[in-house]
Design an enzyme around this catalytic site. Structure first.
Site, PDB file in Angstrom:
ATOM      1  N   ARG A   1     -23.721  15.467   5.699  1.00 26.67           N
ATOM      2  CA  ARG A   1     -22.643  15.285   4.717  1.00 26.67           C
ATOM      3  C   ARG A   1     -22.244  16.569   3.990  1.00 26.67           C
ATOM      4  NH1 ARG A   1     -20.790  10.368   4.113  1.00 26.67           N
ATOM      5  NH2 ARG A   1     -21.990   8.599   4.915  1.00 26.67           N
ATOM      6  N   LEU A   2     -22.655  17.704   4.518  1.00 28.93           N
ATOM      7  CA  LEU A   2     -22.165  18.978   3.966  1.00 28.93           C
ATOM      8  C   LEU A   2     -20.908  19.360   4.745  1.00 28.93           C
ATOM      9  CD1 LEU A   2     -25.420  21.033   3.282  1.00 28.93           C
ATOM     10  CD2 LEU A   2     -23.888  19.942   1.639  1.00 28.93           C
TER      11      LEU A   2
END
Length: 215
Positions: free
Chosen positions: A194-195
């Site tokens: 989720r970066l």
């Protein structure tokens, strides 16, 4: 999971999984066109479908799916009924947001901009490029208004079809095109953990300012 479900959930190979300041095109409109073409080439159904968000006089937002009909001079084009809810909202508040989401490529693009109504000549040209059945539908549909039933539309369409069988169908005055003149374009690329990558272009006069946003 059935075999069809497995095929439907399969991700299209995305060799450009990294979005960074060095590789992105300095012109965000060209970068968008590149991503759109990659979505089309990947076989994504209706890759030109976009969410159009508007806001009415009551300041309540509304959104719906429409089709992008081209990019011209850096402006994003679509066509609709001027008397529809979105048409009325754009008349009062000539600003809109667009959203493209290509799940198979793990990408989305957000566009915000000012609305311009297209010249009659351009709307005429596109209207006459459409199938006659679509032309008739644009004429008979009082888009966004309450109607008694589907037969209202079908009956009026049949009546007009008989009436205009030997004539060219003229574009109705209540139907035509808009252009979204962007002042911000954001590119989002899904990344692991989720970066995600988010690059925001903001127009400053004739130039574009590029900034990275936290995911």
């Amino acid at each position: 999971m059935t075999e069809n479900e497995k095929r439907g959930s399969r991700q299209v190979e995305n060799p450009m999984a990294i979005l960074d300041e060095q590789s992105v095109n300095s012109d965000p409109v060209r970068q968008f066109q590149q991503w759109l073409q990659e979505a089309i080439s990947a076989g994504i159904p209706q890759a030109d479908a976009m969410t159009l968000a508007t806001c009415g006089i009551d300041f309540k937002p509304s959104a719906r799916m429409v089709l992008l009909k081209g990019v011209e001079d850096g402006k994003f084009m679509f066509f609709t009924n001027y008397n529809s809810r979105k048409g009325k909202e754009l008349l009062w508040n000539p600003y809109a947001a667009l959203l493209f989401f290509w799940n198979e490529l793990n990408r989305q693009v957000r566009i915000e901009g000012r609305i311009e109504k297209m010249p009659n000549e351009a709307s005429d040209a596109y209207f006459h490029s459409r199938p006659s059945a679509s032309q008739l539908s644009a004429i008979v549909s009082p888009q966004s208004e309450v109607i008694a039933g589907r037969s209202v539309l079908e009956d009026e369409r049949m009546r007009l079809q008989k009436e205009l069988i030997s004539e060219d169908i003229r574009r109705p005055a209540h139907w035509g095109g808009y252009k979204v003149v962007p002042y911000s374009i954001e590119f989002w690329q899904r990344r692991e953990n989720r970066l995600h990558d988010r690059l925001l272009f903001t127009r400053l006069g004739e130039e574009w300012k590029l900034e990275r946003l936290a995911p």
